[in-house]
Design a protein around this motif. Sequence first.
Motif: not given
Length: 303
Positions: A242-247
């Motif tokens: 579950k992506e929150i922030d891919t930075t």
Amino acid sequence: MTQPKEKYTIAGIGEVLWDIYRDHRHVGGAPANFAIHAAQLGDESVLVSRVGDDGMGRELIQALRQWRLPVETIQIDEKKPTGTVMVSLNVKGVPSFRCSQDVAFDYLQFTPALETIAKNCDAVLFGTLAQRSSATRKTIWHFLQSAKKAVRVFDVNSRASAEALREIVPPSLEAATVLKVNRHELDMMQVLLRREGEVRRKFIDFLLKKYHLKLVAITYGEGGCEIFDGQTACKIDGLSVKEIDTTGAGDAFAAGLIHKLLRGAPLREIAEYANLLGAFLCTQSGATPIFTTQDLENFRESL
Ligand SMILES: Nc1ncnc2c1ncn2[C@@H]1O[C@H](COP(=O)(O)OP(=O)(O)O)[C@@H](O)[C@H]1O
Ligand SMILES: [Mg+2]
């Protein structure tokens, strides 16, 4: 074969900055993210960069202490401000960036202290953003020339056009021993080197041979990664998270890759570990979450 060491010395050189989100900010800059993750994986890590003589700069230095990174390698510029990037995320946690110009990291100086670090490090990662200025580009070049015994990772880290990167990419490939690119950067490179239309595998073989690379790693975001060493290729599917922030996923990926490469791990193990770190990063806010290797193990078991 030489025995693996318990700890390696790993450097990131180039930009350090604040990633500024709508209501909070995180330490960022690809070489900084990489150096921070290398430290969290247990190696001796050094970040070579430059901040302004301002509140943002002092806070950055303070923040780096959390990861026990040495701060003597962060130069202080009396005239230019600390770098910043405005980050906005879409619903999948995919960022877009706006980077401040003419900042402290554009004025990185090569010093005897940097030469000593370069001579002693086992691996160094560099990219293209900090090479936008001629001063920092020269410093990175000198550093790489002095780091001849190190694994030298070129992580392009740019959405800029082939035209904008024409002067930076070929010399960087010459100086590198490992290339890490995402799918967009690979396409850009193919245009830049005038090999559009060539099948991917052939283009990779060309890069490996022409630039005497030991390894090429291509990352496909949620699609995982593929690593080539000239003899074999290893493709790993992306992990479902579950992506929150891919930075910064790519920077964590690079840290995992180098960690295993220095320890002589087989290609598949390198790819799996790098992929795990990249996926883990996507489940966290910002590019530099604090984690332990136990957190990574727990994450692996939760998949
Ligand atoms: N949405 C995602 N789900 C799972 N893993 C991801 C995701 N995005 C990135 N990763 C992991 O991080 C690595 C680097 O991501 P990528 O977006 O390709 O690079 P970069 O951050 O350099 O643009 C991928 O190869 C993968 O291992
Ligand atoms: Mg990247």
